[in-house]
Write a protein that holds these residues in place. Structure first.
Motif, mmCIF file in Angstrom:
data_model
loop_
_atom_site.group_PDB
_atom_site.id
_atom_site.type_symbol
_atom_site.label_atom_id
_atom_site.label_comp_id
_atom_site.label_asym_id
_atom_site.label_seq_id
_atom_site.Cartn_x
_atom_site.Cartn_y
_atom_site.Cartn_z
ATOM 1 N N THR A 155 -7.117 44.152 3.868
ATOM 2 C CA THR A 155 -8.407 44.561 3.299
ATOM 3 C C THR A 155 -9.163 43.352 2.730
ATOM 4 O O THR A 155 -10.370 43.230 2.929
ATOM 5 C CB THR A 155 -8.223 45.666 2.234
ATOM 6 O OG1 THR A 155 -7.209 45.268 1.321
ATOM 7 C CG2 THR A 155 -7.837 46.980 2.874
ATOM 8 N N SER A 177 -0.043 43.305 4.791
ATOM 9 C CA SER A 177 -0.901 43.172 5.977
ATOM 10 C C SER A 177 -1.532 41.779 6.047
ATOM 11 O O SER A 177 -2.015 41.373 7.089
ATOM 12 C CB SER A 177 -1.988 44.243 5.951
ATOM 13 O OG SER A 177 -2.651 44.196 4.719
ATOM 14 N N HIS A 199 -6.851 48.523 -6.549
ATOM 15 C CA HIS A 199 -6.975 48.255 -5.110
ATOM 16 C C HIS A 199 -8.415 48.537 -4.671
ATOM 17 O O HIS A 199 -9.096 49.392 -5.257
ATOM 18 C CB HIS A 199 -5.986 49.142 -4.324
ATOM 19 C CG HIS A 199 -5.883 48.745 -2.888
ATOM 20 N ND1 HIS A 199 -6.691 49.298 -1.916
ATOM 21 C CD2 HIS A 199 -5.107 47.829 -2.260
ATOM 22 C CE1 HIS A 199 -6.400 48.738 -0.747
ATOM 23 N NE2 HIS A 199 -5.439 47.838 -0.926
ATOM 24 N N HIS A 214 -8.086 47.173 10.300
ATOM 25 C CA HIS A 214 -6.846 46.920 9.544
ATOM 26 C C HIS A 214 -5.666 47.039 10.518
ATOM 27 O O HIS A 214 -5.694 47.891 11.420
ATOM 28 C CB HIS A 214 -6.733 47.964 8.426
ATOM 29 C CG HIS A 214 -5.706 47.610 7.406
ATOM 30 N ND1 HIS A 214 -4.377 47.912 7.554
ATOM 31 C CD2 HIS A 214 -5.812 46.945 6.221
ATOM 32 C CE1 HIS A 214 -3.706 47.462 6.492
ATOM 33 N NE2 HIS A 214 -4.561 46.871 5.670
ATOM 34 N N GLU A 220 -3.015 48.543 10.397
ATOM 35 C CA GLU A 220 -2.360 49.861 10.449
ATOM 36 C C GLU A 220 -2.991 50.749 11.516
ATOM 37 O O GLU A 220 -2.548 51.874 11.730
ATOM 38 C CB GLU A 220 -2.463 50.557 9.076
ATOM 39 C CG GLU A 220 -1.602 49.910 8.005
ATOM 40 C CD GLU A 220 -1.867 50.454 6.607
ATOM 41 O OE1 GLU A 220 -2.484 51.522 6.483
ATOM 42 O OE2 GLU A 220 -1.465 49.786 5.644
ATOM 43 N N SER A 246 -2.969 44.334 -1.359
ATOM 44 C CA SER A 246 -1.668 44.498 -2.015
ATOM 45 C C SER A 246 -1.002 43.148 -2.313
ATOM 46 O O SER A 246 -0.299 43.014 -3.316
ATOM 47 C CB SER A 246 -0.761 45.402 -1.190
ATOM 48 O OG SER A 246 -0.755 44.994 0.143
HETATM 49 P P1 13P Z 1 -3.883 45.923 2.077
HETATM 50 O O1 13P Z 1 -2.735 45.134 1.571
HETATM 51 O O2 13P Z 1 -4.525 45.331 3.305
HETATM 52 O O3 13P Z 1 -4.887 46.162 0.997
HETATM 53 O O4 13P Z 1 -3.361 47.336 2.596
HETATM 54 C C1 13P Z 1 -2.807 48.287 1.766
HETATM 55 C C2 13P Z 1 -2.933 49.634 2.329
HETATM 56 O O5 13P Z 1 -2.348 50.569 1.831
HETATM 57 C C3 13P Z 1 -3.766 49.815 3.504
HETATM 58 O O6 13P Z 1 -3.827 51.149 3.846
#
Ligand code: 13P
Ligand code: SF4
Length: 337
Positions: free
Chosen positions: A248, A158, A52, A231, A233, A70
């Motif tokens: 990301t 995301s 990652h 992001h 989150e 991800s």
């Molecule tokens: P991404 O799928 O955007 O990489 O996010 C994973 C994650 O854990 C972000 O904190």
């Protein structure tokens, strides 16, 4: 084979504050033999290394075969021919690779492989919620355990969450476990005049919830032309003040394809390190916010997995969990395409 001088040159563009991202020649002299050993052993042992963007740059640029968000890494896990996968990230990502490849060996290099979102909800919590909301479709963020995915109808990341929730063919939707992302989806649905009945759980990412709207005000005062790239989150009060919001990899793509005088990346600082390497002409401002779980991956613990894997680092899931969780991932691939 890479030499310490070559490694130092490769990583010389990184200047963010974390000690995990400082590459002196002495550090590179220590790291290069490990990188060379890992690269020789992974070929001999038919192993692929997925990483990652949040893990240390020496993993990303030294030994990783695929780097991404991800969603991209689940796709890479789905298409690999290797017999073993080492997933330098966190446990829920390694579990996703196992769900998609039950016949392969999948390892997470570090025992500190949690995630504050994935750890916020258990399978028993989902069973109770499904009883409480029997007419809701359950959509889970990929940051969940395999057992939680197995109890949900569709997984999202995301990179596709807004679209999938918007287009999912159910009027009533329960989203879990991220409360802040849930609030952001709610705002998105309202902006589209959607009439979905949308509920969400109460988990948060301890890294992203740290960002405060006051900080954006401060940045805007001092760097009025900077693009704020966030992001999903992060808190809604951050999202509404941001120039761009995305996964990301979508953040990486945005920075590479736009031309702002400066960028502030509101996510784990590994992403800024990655962009300092891959877009050296861009200027980044801001501090370093680290995910302790992602940063607990190291070249040393990846080498240990290749040389003599500790049994507790291998991912094991029962066949019923795998087949149910796979249905939730397949629903994501279907709706994301
Ligand atoms: P991404 O799928 O955007 O990489 O996010 C994973 C994650 O854990 C972000 O904190
Ligand atoms: Fe989990 Fe947050 Fe770390 Fe991402 S940054 S892995 S959501 S704790």
């Amino acid at each position: 084979m890479i030499t310490p001088k070559e490694l130092k040159e490769t990583l010389s563009g990184i200047s963010i504050g974390a000690s995990t991202c400082n590459y002196s020649i002495e550090t590179c002299e220590k790291l290069t033999p490990i990188i060379n050993q890992i690269n020789a052993l992974k070929k001999q042992k038919n192993t692929v290394i997925l990483a990652h963007s949040y893990v240390s740059p020496d993993i990303i640029y030294g030994v990783a075969d695929h780097v991404g968000d991800s969603f991209e890494l689940s796709k890479a896990a789905q298409s690999t021919n290797a017999s073993t996968i080492i997933f330098a990230a966190v446990k829920f990502m390694a579990e996703t690779a196992k769900i998609l490849n039950p016949e392969k060996r999948v390892y997470t290099p570090s025992p500190i492989n949690g995630c504050s979102l994935a750890d916020a909800i258990t399978a028993d919590d989902v069973i109770a919620l499904r009883k409480q909301y029997p007419d809701h479709a359950f959509i889970c963020y990929i940051n969940t355990s395999a057992e939680v995915k197995a109890l949900c109808d569709c997984c999202v990341t995301s990179s596709n969450v807004y679209d999938i929730v918007d287009h999912y063919p159910n009027q009533n939707i329960y989203f879990l476990p991220d409360e802040l992302m849930g609030k952001n989806i709610e705002a998105y649905l309202a902006s589209k005049n959607s009439n979905k009945n949308f509920k969400y759980y109460s988990g948060t990412c301890y890294v992203h919830e740290e960002y405060d709207p006051d900080m954006i005000e401060f940045l805007r005062l001092n760097h009025p032309d900077a693009a704020i790239v966030a992001h999903p989150e992060c808190k809604p009060s951050i999202i509404e003040k941001s120039t761009f919001v995305g996964s990301t990899s979508q953040m990486v793509n945005y920075v590479k394809t736009t031309d702002h005088p400066q960028y502030v990346l509101l996510t784990e600082c590994g992403l800024t390190a990655r962009l300092q390497m891959e877009a050296p002409e861009k200027q980044f401002i801001g501090s370093c916010t680290m995910c302790k779980y992602m940063k607990s991956n190291s070249l040393g613990n990846i080498l240990n997995v290749l040389e003599s894997p500790q049994p507790e680092l291998e991912i094991h899931l029962n066949s019923s969990t795998i087949s149910k969780a796979k249905a939730s991932l397949m629903a994501m691939f279907k709706y994301a395409s």
